[in-house]
Design a protein around this motif. Structure first.
Motif, PDB file in Angstrom:
ATOM      1  N   MET A 181      85.498  33.636 -85.827  1.00  0.00           N
ATOM      2  CA  MET A 181      84.851  32.400 -86.231  1.00  0.00           C
ATOM      3  C   MET A 181      83.601  32.096 -85.403  1.00  0.00           C
ATOM      4  N   MET A 182      83.454  32.772 -84.290  1.00  0.00           N
ATOM      5  CA  MET A 182      82.248  32.569 -83.472  1.00  0.00           C
ATOM      6  C   MET A 182      80.983  32.870 -84.259  1.00  0.00           C
ATOM      7  N   GLN A 183      81.115  33.691 -85.307  1.00  0.00           N
ATOM      8  CA  GLN A 183      79.961  34.030 -86.133  1.00  0.00           C
ATOM      9  C   GLN A 183      79.639  32.950 -87.155  1.00  0.00           C
ATOM     10  N   ASP A 184      80.544  31.991 -87.324  1.00  0.00           N
ATOM     11  CA  ASP A 184      80.353  30.905 -88.292  1.00  0.00           C
ATOM     12  C   ASP A 184      80.437  29.577 -87.544  1.00  0.00           C
ATOM     13  N   GLY A 185      79.312  29.212 -86.954  1.00  0.00           N
ATOM     14  CA  GLY A 185      79.284  28.033 -86.098  1.00  0.00           C
ATOM     15  C   GLY A 185      79.679  26.754 -86.789  1.00  0.00           C
ATOM     16  N   GLN A 186      79.293  26.595 -88.064  1.00  0.00           N
ATOM     17  CA  GLN A 186      79.589  25.348 -88.767  1.00  0.00           C
ATOM     18  C   GLN A 186      81.083  25.220 -89.051  1.00  0.00           C
ATOM     19  N   LYS A 187      81.703  26.319 -89.451  1.00  0.00           N
ATOM     20  CA  LYS A 187      83.138  26.284 -89.713  1.00  0.00           C
ATOM     21  C   LYS A 187      83.902  25.937 -88.449  1.00  0.00           C
ATOM     22  N   LEU A 188      83.504  26.553 -87.337  1.00  0.00           N
ATOM     23  CA  LEU A 188      84.151  26.271 -86.063  1.00  0.00           C
ATOM     24  C   LEU A 188      83.959  24.811 -85.678  1.00  0.00           C
ATOM     25  N   LYS A 189      82.756  24.308 -85.844  1.00  0.00           N
ATOM     26  CA  LYS A 189      82.475  22.913 -85.489  1.00  0.00           C
ATOM     27  C   LYS A 189      83.315  21.955 -86.319  1.00  0.00           C
TER      28      LYS A 189
END
Length: 317
Positions: free
Chosen positions: A212-220
């Motif tokens: 998920m580190m590659q998808d910052g918005q999802k993580l946020k």
């Protein structure tokens, strides 16, 4: 049951008149209609003919409800609803108005759907959460669990009476004693009272964070959801393979926001001191006691520990 409109449309005029008279006679003999006429003497044969469709629908729906086959097989035109009549007296005559009302099964389903909307789960078996909970089964499943169950019940009762507390629960016990089930029950009961909840299965959550580190918005979005929900449950904490970034920047950030604000709950095979040791070690940096202690300062002071004893119930639920 076919609608009266469909029934009448399919008939020729002579047959239609005969069928109309038959329906009228049946309605006149129907106990429900007789009760209405007893309460409202103004409902004479003329009023019945003028409101034939409404009365026919009303009587049919009530008959179906008397022999209810269950919500999924409800035969009424509007599933889960029945015709209800509002009768108003006006200048010596009556006006009959029909409306659809939800039955008790539909009301219960709507309430349950609203509860489910308040609950989110990450990496937790949705089927397990949707099976429902039985108070008596929770108490009777294993008597060794009774002290822990009473503590959870008390927490639920106190929260319903006094509102949310910033203190949560730390439910610790051996494998298969029902820790997740009991925390799911707590969340479900408090969702009934209007509280939102999130339950997170830690081993899968931590593993997924690596991608998920590659998808910052999802993580946020996920982190913000965990920060702000009324009830947050970290399920099986201590079973995950931690790395420094997850511990210090994700988990630490969530707990730092929630402490003194909102309750956080935990299930774990570790006691609190065992969890501290686990949090002090990461696969990258090895043992860092001060960082484990730093995170525990955001956990231990804000929970009441609940020891869950009992037999392994895996496969029995």
């Amino acid at each position: 049951m076919e609608s009266l409109g469909e029934l009448l449309e399919s008939m020729k005029s002579t047959a239609l008149l005969r069928r109309t008279e038959q329906i009228t006679e049946d309605l006149l003999r129907n106990p429900l209609i007789q009760a209405l006429r007893s309460e409202y003497p103004e409902i004479d044969d003329r009023v019945i003919r003028l409101n034939l469709s409404k009365l026919y629908q009303y009587a049919g729906d009530q008959a179906h409800c008397q022999a209810c086959p269950g919500l999924d097989r409800c035969p009424n035109d509007f599933q889960g609803h029945f015709s209800k009549l509002d009768i108003q007296r006006m200048n010596g005559t009556v006006e009959i108005y029909e409306r659809k009302a939800p039955c008790s099964l539909q009301i219960a389903k709507t309430n349950e759907d609203q509860i489910k909307k308040r609950i989110r789960s990450f990496y937790v078996d949705e089927h397990a959460l949707s099976e429902g909970y039985d108070n008596m089964e929770i108490m009777a499943k294993d008597r060794l669990r009774a002290p822990a169950v009473h503590q959870v019940f008390k927490y639920i009762r106190d929260t319903k009476e006094n509102g949310l507390s910033p203190r949560g629960l730390y439910l610790t016990g051996s494998f298969g004693t029902g820790k997740t089930y009991l925390m799911g029950y707590l969340m479900h009961e408090l969702a009934k009272a209007g509280h939102s909840g999130v339950i997170v299965y830690m081993p899968d959550f931590v593993e997924d964070l690596k991608t998920m580190m590659q998808d910052g918005q999802k993580l946020k979005d996920m982190v913000e959801t965990m920060k702000h929900c009324d009830l947050l449950i970290f399920d099986d904490i201590g079973a995950e393979n931690l790395n420094p970034w997850v511990r210090d920047h994700v988990l630490g950030s969530i707990l730092n926001f929630r402490m003194n604000r909102l309750p956080t709950f935990y299930t774990s095979n570790y006691p609190l001191d065992g969890l501290e040791q686990h949090l002090s070690f990461t696969s990258k940096d090895g043992e860092e006691l001060h960082k484990g202690q730093r995170l525990m300062n955001r956990i231990a002071p804000f929970v009441d520990v609940v020891h869950l004893f009992g037999e392994n119930q895996r496969g029995k639920f």
